[in-house]
Design a protein around this motif. Sequence first.
Motif, short mmCIF file in Angstrom:
data_model
loop_
_atom_site.label_atom_id
_atom_site.label_comp_id
_atom_site.label_asym_id
_atom_site.label_seq_id
_atom_site.Cartn_x
_atom_site.Cartn_y
_atom_site.Cartn_z
N GLY A 39 0.89 -1.16 0.06
CA GLY A 39 -0.04 0.11 0.22
C GLY A 39 0.80 1.18 0.05
N ARG A 40 0.27 2.47 -0.44
CA ARG A 40 1.16 3.37 -0.71
C ARG A 40 0.42 4.68 0.22
NH1 ARG A 40 4.92 4.11 -4.61
NH2 ARG A 40 5.46 5.89 -3.52
N PHE A 41 -0.84 4.67 0.35
CA PHE A 41 -1.58 5.66 1.07
C PHE A 41 -2.61 4.99 1.75
CE2 PHE A 41 -3.64 9.46 1.44
CZ PHE A 41 -2.85 10.47 1.30
N PRO A 42 -2.89 5.61 3.05
CA PRO A 42 -3.80 5.19 3.62
C PRO A 42 -5.33 5.51 3.21
CG PRO A 42 -2.96 7.07 4.87
CD PRO A 42 -2.04 6.79 3.83
N GLU A 43 -6.36 4.72 3.31
CA GLU A 43 -7.60 5.05 3.16
C GLU A 43 -8.45 5.01 4.34
OE1 GLU A 43 -8.81 6.09 0.01
OE2 GLU A 43 -7.12 5.46 -1.00
N PRO A 44 -9.85 5.58 4.30
CA PRO A 44 -10.49 5.61 5.61
C PRO A 44 -10.64 4.14 5.97
CG PRO A 44 -11.23 7.27 4.07
CD PRO A 44 -10.31 6.50 3.35
N GLY A 45 -10.53 3.61 7.12
CA GLY A 45 -10.63 2.44 7.67
C GLY A 45 -9.72 1.50 7.34
N VAL A 46 -8.55 1.97 6.46
CA VAL A 46 -7.56 0.91 6.02
C VAL A 46 -6.09 1.67 6.32
CG1 VAL A 46 -6.68 -0.19 4.01
CG2 VAL A 46 -9.09 0.24 4.04
N PRO A 47 -5.67 1.43 7.34
CA PRO A 47 -4.48 2.19 7.98
C PRO A 47 -3.28 1.51 6.78
CG PRO A 47 -5.06 0.62 9.48
CD PRO A 47 -6.16 0.66 8.34
N LEU A 48 -2.11 2.44 6.98
CA LEU A 48 -0.92 2.15 6.39
C LEU A 48 0.15 1.76 7.47
CD1 LEU A 48 0.58 1.80 3.56
CD2 LEU A 48 1.45 3.90 3.81
N VAL A 49 0.58 0.53 7.58
CA VAL A 49 1.33 -0.03 8.80
C VAL A 49 3.01 -0.21 8.16
CG1 VAL A 49 1.80 -1.78 10.14
CG2 VAL A 49 -0.46 -1.24 9.37
N ASN A 50 3.76 0.31 9.13
CA ASN A 50 5.20 0.01 8.83
C ASN A 50 5.75 -0.27 10.02
OD1 ASN A 50 7.56 -0.14 7.28
ND2 ASN A 50 7.43 1.79 6.68
N TYR A 51 7.05 -0.83 9.98
CA TYR A 51 8.01 -1.11 11.09
C TYR A 51 9.44 -0.60 10.98
CZ TYR A 51 4.28 -4.59 12.35
OH TYR A 51 3.17 -5.14 12.93
N ASP A 52 9.66 0.05 11.95
CA ASP A 52 10.94 0.76 12.37
C ASP A 52 12.07 -0.30 12.17
OD1 ASP A 52 10.16 3.29 12.71
OD2 ASP A 52 10.42 3.40 14.61
N ARG B 255 -5.94 7.61 8.14
CA ARG B 255 -6.67 8.93 7.44
C ARG B 255 -8.11 8.88 8.09
NH1 ARG B 255 -8.09 8.95 0.85
NH2 ARG B 255 -9.08 10.84 0.80
N ALA B 256 -8.42 10.19 8.23
CA ALA B 256 -9.76 10.45 8.84
C ALA B 256 -10.85 10.59 7.92
CB ALA B 256 -9.67 12.08 9.72
N ASN B 257 -12.10 10.19 8.29
CA ASN B 257 -13.09 10.27 7.59
C ASN B 257 -13.30 11.83 7.16
OD1 ASN B 257 -16.16 10.58 6.98
ND2 ASN B 257 -15.86 8.31 6.93
N LYS B 258 -13.99 11.91 6.12
CA LYS B 258 -13.90 13.40 5.40
C LYS B 258 -15.10 14.12 6.09
CE LYS B 258 -17.46 11.96 2.15
NZ LYS B 258 -18.09 12.13 0.54
N ASN B 259 -15.94 13.42 7.07
CA ASN B 259 -16.93 14.10 7.83
C ASN B 259 -16.44 14.32 9.20
OD1 ASN B 259 -18.89 13.89 5.78
ND2 ASN B 259 -19.27 11.68 6.60
N HIS B 260 -15.08 13.99 9.67
CA HIS B 260 -14.49 14.29 10.73
C HIS B 260 -13.95 15.97 10.85
CE1 HIS B 260 -12.04 12.65 14.28
NE2 HIS B 260 -12.24 13.99 14.41
N LEU B 261 -14.70 16.73 10.92
CA LEU B 261 -14.45 18.14 10.68
C LEU B 261 -14.80 18.82 12.23
CD1 LEU B 261 -16.68 19.09 7.61
CD2 LEU B 261 -14.61 18.45 7.60
N LEU B 262 -13.67 19.78 12.45
CA LEU B 262 -13.42 20.18 13.69
C LEU B 262 -13.79 22.03 13.32
CD1 LEU B 262 -10.11 19.11 14.86
CD2 LEU B 262 -12.20 18.17 15.28
#
Length: 550
Positions: free
Chosen positions: A365-378, A435-442
């Motif tokens: 994966g190259r970019f997180p989508e809502p509900g689909v995180p991008l995971v890496n390990y140091d 990635r936050a949902n597009k409706n997550h507005l402050l």
Amino acid sequence: MTKSMEGNLERMGRQPLDGEPDYEAMWNRIEAQLVQKNQQERASHRGISRHKKKVLVLVASVSILAALPAMAAVNGSWDSLWNGRSSLNAIEQGLGDRLDQTVTSGDIPVTLNGVATDDQRMNMLLTMNVSGLPAYDAIEFERSELSEGKNKAEHIQVQLKQEQGQGRLFGLATVQNKLGEERKSYQLTLENVVFYQYRSFPLDLIPVESQDKKAALSGTPVSSVEMTSVIREGNVFTVRYKLSGVNLEAVANPHLVLTSGGQVIKEMYAAVLPSEDPNVIVRQSNFEISDADLKKARFELSALEESGRKEGRWNFAFEADGKKAAQAMFAVKLNPTDDANDSMMKFTEMVVTPLEIRLMYEEGGRFPEPGVPLVNYDSVKLIVDGREMDSGSGFWTTKDGRFYRRFELPQWYEQKDWRNVPVKVILSGKKVQERANKNHLLELVQPAAERKTVKTELHGTSVEFTYYKKGKDLIVESSSSDPSFGGITQSYLDMKGERKFPEMNPNPPGGNGTNHKTERYVNVPEGDLKLNPFLYQWVDPKARVELNLR
């Protein structure tokens, strides 16, 4: 960004999104620069001379700014140089060529001890005896080239390390291998050993009062220093600054040093960041310092200047045979399904060469989508036949663009049948980008010069956003008291369904040492605004994944 530091940046690994032209425009400039430079300057070290803008091989007290493989801390000998031990092993095992050619110039004998290769690199081992070494922090050959027949000579990268307490230097010269399975003749040319030492220049900037301050300098290799971000969080003091008018013909690695009570406060982390102006160096440094020491601290500008040189010219003519090394290569296919993990690395193959072990992978994966995180390990470690190897946090690509993690072969390279060797991979130090949902507005209520705050929850963690106006610009600062929160990567303003992104302000490859993020939105309208957290990170240092590859 200067050429002398670009090779030390980690690839940022971002991909533009469909329908997001603002975000794409902001990052594409960075992507183009980093991908191109990393392909051209993949190695960990290079050199600079007074007349050429190359990268300097840094040793001793030099701060390496990239995520590079850890080197063995053995004083004297090739063990202290990356790929040195495995190169010597390959020669001793008969997979390379033992040469032992000595050339003396300027009363300095230099020996070309041998050559070791695999399908990607040609490594040449060197020793030299130099009397009367000057004090230095870095060392290089002013000229180092390898030529084959009538072909144009190639610049080669040379690591040099002094044997502790002695005038003997060990070196490893590296160039891309074009030998294949053939036997070819080469000419190696080395010229003038140059020594560099750090010199400090006082700077009229008080650290705790330096936000948005600019200091003009005279009689120094830098014309001005501008502090663009100063953050104090716990015992971590983080500064981001711009260096303008750098005289790269005279110095290398210019950076700020923090001193307090006559003592130098060492950086926890330092990085060179992308710069839209090729004449400006953007850097960030993190220091761990107490409040008491910070109050009396001062900045100094530090840069490497030539401290001495040994004149000489050493020419070697030799032959190298790639057949045995090529025959010693071993590769085994891995099934990404069988060896599945939750990270973006999908392991596809293990390759053993006379110089290293490569763990090949595809990016899942190259970019997180809502509900689909991008995971890496140091941390990525191999356990081969019960022995542990660490790849560090660097990454490499093959000539055809495939990704791999690189592990230096230890002294026990003598295994003849790798098919039966048990291999494990250990992943630890989990980093997750969501990635936050597009409706997550402050709601940012009537931003003005007065600082206001709004809170939200991201991945179960309370995150505070402080916002205020500077003229027509909106400043948004974000942070969390939870150390597991890695910080906001990128936010945006929702302007009636359209996205407005802040100024380009990337974090260093290894993070900024805190989860505090400052973003500037240029020329925003008056009235209430809506902010989306968009991209954020969280970490789990205790996470550990163990895979049995074989």
